[in-house]
Write an enzyme that holds these catalytic residues in place. Structure first.
Site, short mmCIF file in Angstrom:
data_model
loop_
_atom_site.label_atom_id
_atom_site.label_comp_id
_atom_site.label_asym_id
_atom_site.label_seq_id
_atom_site.Cartn_x
_atom_site.Cartn_y
_atom_site.Cartn_z
N HIS A 53 20.70 -3.68 -24.87
CA HIS A 53 20.46 -3.79 -26.31
C HIS A 53 20.86 -2.60 -26.91
O HIS A 53 20.54 -1.64 -26.41
CB HIS A 53 19.12 -4.41 -26.24
CG HIS A 53 18.45 -4.23 -27.40
ND1 HIS A 53 18.50 -5.07 -28.56
CD2 HIS A 53 17.77 -3.19 -28.02
CE1 HIS A 53 17.85 -4.64 -29.51
NE2 HIS A 53 17.43 -3.63 -29.34
N GLU A 111 11.37 -0.79 -32.96
CA GLU A 111 11.67 -1.07 -31.73
C GLU A 111 11.15 0.30 -30.87
O GLU A 111 10.46 0.17 -29.73
CB GLU A 111 13.21 -1.33 -31.42
CG GLU A 111 13.43 -2.69 -31.71
CD GLU A 111 15.19 -3.11 -31.77
OE1 GLU A 111 15.65 -2.01 -31.51
OE2 GLU A 111 15.22 -4.29 -32.12
N ASN A 132 23.75 -9.92 -21.10
CA ASN A 132 24.93 -8.74 -21.69
C ASN A 132 24.60 -7.50 -21.62
O ASN A 132 25.10 -6.70 -22.40
CB ASN A 132 25.16 -9.37 -23.19
CG ASN A 132 24.21 -9.38 -24.00
OD1 ASN A 132 23.33 -8.71 -23.57
ND2 ASN A 132 24.28 -9.79 -25.19
N LYS A 192 19.41 -4.19 -19.54
CA LYS A 192 18.85 -5.41 -19.35
C LYS A 192 18.90 -5.79 -18.05
O LYS A 192 19.29 -5.18 -17.24
CB LYS A 192 19.58 -6.46 -20.32
CG LYS A 192 19.60 -6.22 -21.78
CD LYS A 192 19.98 -7.45 -22.74
CE LYS A 192 19.92 -7.17 -24.11
NZ LYS A 192 20.39 -8.63 -24.70
N TYR A 194 11.38 -9.47 -29.82
CA TYR A 194 12.39 -10.21 -30.16
C TYR A 194 12.12 -11.35 -31.29
O TYR A 194 12.65 -12.26 -31.48
CB TYR A 194 13.17 -11.20 -29.10
CG TYR A 194 14.42 -10.51 -28.40
CD1 TYR A 194 15.25 -9.64 -29.31
CD2 TYR A 194 14.36 -10.16 -27.18
CE1 TYR A 194 16.46 -9.00 -28.31
CE2 TYR A 194 15.20 -9.82 -26.32
CZ TYR A 194 16.41 -9.00 -26.90
OH TYR A 194 17.26 -8.12 -26.41
P1 ATP Z 1 20.93 -7.08 -28.96
O1 ATP Z 1 19.92 -7.31 -29.94
O2 ATP Z 1 20.22 -7.48 -27.45
O3 ATP Z 1 21.31 -5.94 -28.96
P2 ATP Z 1 23.04 -8.34 -30.49
O4 ATP Z 1 22.52 -7.59 -31.58
O5 ATP Z 1 24.39 -8.15 -30.20
O6 ATP Z 1 22.16 -8.08 -29.19
P3 ATP Z 1 21.57 -10.64 -31.18
O7 ATP Z 1 22.30 -11.59 -32.02
O8 ATP Z 1 20.65 -9.69 -31.94
O9 ATP Z 1 22.69 -10.01 -30.43
O10 ATP Z 1 20.99 -11.49 -29.84
C1 ATP Z 1 19.68 -10.76 -29.17
C2 ATP Z 1 20.12 -11.25 -27.82
O11 ATP Z 1 20.01 -12.79 -27.60
C3 ATP Z 1 21.66 -11.29 -27.31
O12 ATP Z 1 22.00 -9.75 -27.02
C4 ATP Z 1 21.75 -12.03 -26.13
O13 ATP Z 1 21.00 -11.57 -25.07
C5 ATP Z 1 20.90 -13.28 -26.63
N1 ATP Z 1 21.65 -14.17 -27.44
C6 ATP Z 1 22.70 -14.01 -28.60
N2 ATP Z 1 23.04 -15.16 -29.06
C7 ATP Z 1 22.82 -16.10 -27.96
C8 ATP Z 1 23.36 -17.38 -27.60
N3 ATP Z 1 24.13 -18.06 -28.74
N4 ATP Z 1 23.15 -17.77 -26.54
C9 ATP Z 1 22.32 -17.23 -25.47
N5 ATP Z 1 21.71 -16.12 -25.99
C10 ATP Z 1 22.01 -15.34 -27.11
MG MG Z 2 20.30 -7.76 -31.93
#
Ligand code: ATP
Ligand code: MG
Length: 138
Positions: free
Chosen positions: A116, A127, A113, A10, A50
């Site tokens: 992804h 994706e 974070n 990211k 997303y």
């Molecule tokens: P990713 O899909 O990016 O691999 P993930 O599967 O661990 O991460 P998801 O729940 O799919 O998490 O959320 C997608 C992304 O949205 C997260 O990686 C993070 O960047 C962001 N995100 C998720 N929850 C929050 C939150 N509560 N506040 C801000 N950003 C969030």
């Molecule tokens: Mg995710």
């Protein structure tokens, strides 16, 4: 045939200079790089990627962040790639991420974070196809 998953280094991690270190972790864990491309993405491209999160309160900020600078798009392959990458990444919130995971080492916040990874076979297929043409998967 080994399984494929989709990953992104990211923009936060690219900005901080962690791209090489994260690719090294991925390599060390036994993934083969099927496709890799560094680029910037537009906010509409982030929104399409997303779209499953479009009703979530963090959707707009997330898409602004993902389009804030260059990132690295990856297709990765190994046995059990989807689950193994999720394990290597660690919890979404780096405060909860296990020791030794990429998010523990490199993530700054729940939004920024570092990495992804696809969360299932259907999302991995969507994706990969969203960002790469078939002829780019080598
Ligand atoms: P990713 O899909 O990016 O691999 P993930 O599967 O661990 O991460 P998801 O729940 O799919 O998490 O959320 C997608 C992304 O949205 C997260 O990686 C993070 O960047 C962001 N995100 C998720 N929850 C929050 C939150 N509560 N506040 C801000 N950003 C969030
Ligand atoms: Mg995710």
């Amino acid at each position: 045939m080994p399984q494929r998953t989709f990953s992104i280094v990211k923009p936060d991690a690219v900005r901080k200079g962690y791209t090489g270190a994260i690719l090294a972790e991925i390599d060390k864990a036994g993934f083969r790089i099927v496709a890799v491309r560094k680029q910037s993405i537009s906010k509409p491209q982030a929104e399409g990627f997303y779209y499953v999160h479009k009703e979530r309160p963090f959707f707009n900020d997330l898409c602004t962040f993902m389009s804030s600078g260059p990132l690295v798009l990856l297709v990765l392959e190994k046995d059990n790639a989807i689950a193994d990458l999720r394990g290597l990444m660690g919890a979404t919130n780096p405060a909860n991420a296990e020791e030794g995971t990429i998010r523990k080492k490199f993530a700054g916040s729940i939004q920024e974070n570092a990495i992804h990874g696809s969360d299932g076979e259907d999302t991995a297929a969507f994706e990969i196809g969203y960002w790469f043409a078939g002829y780019e998967l080598l």
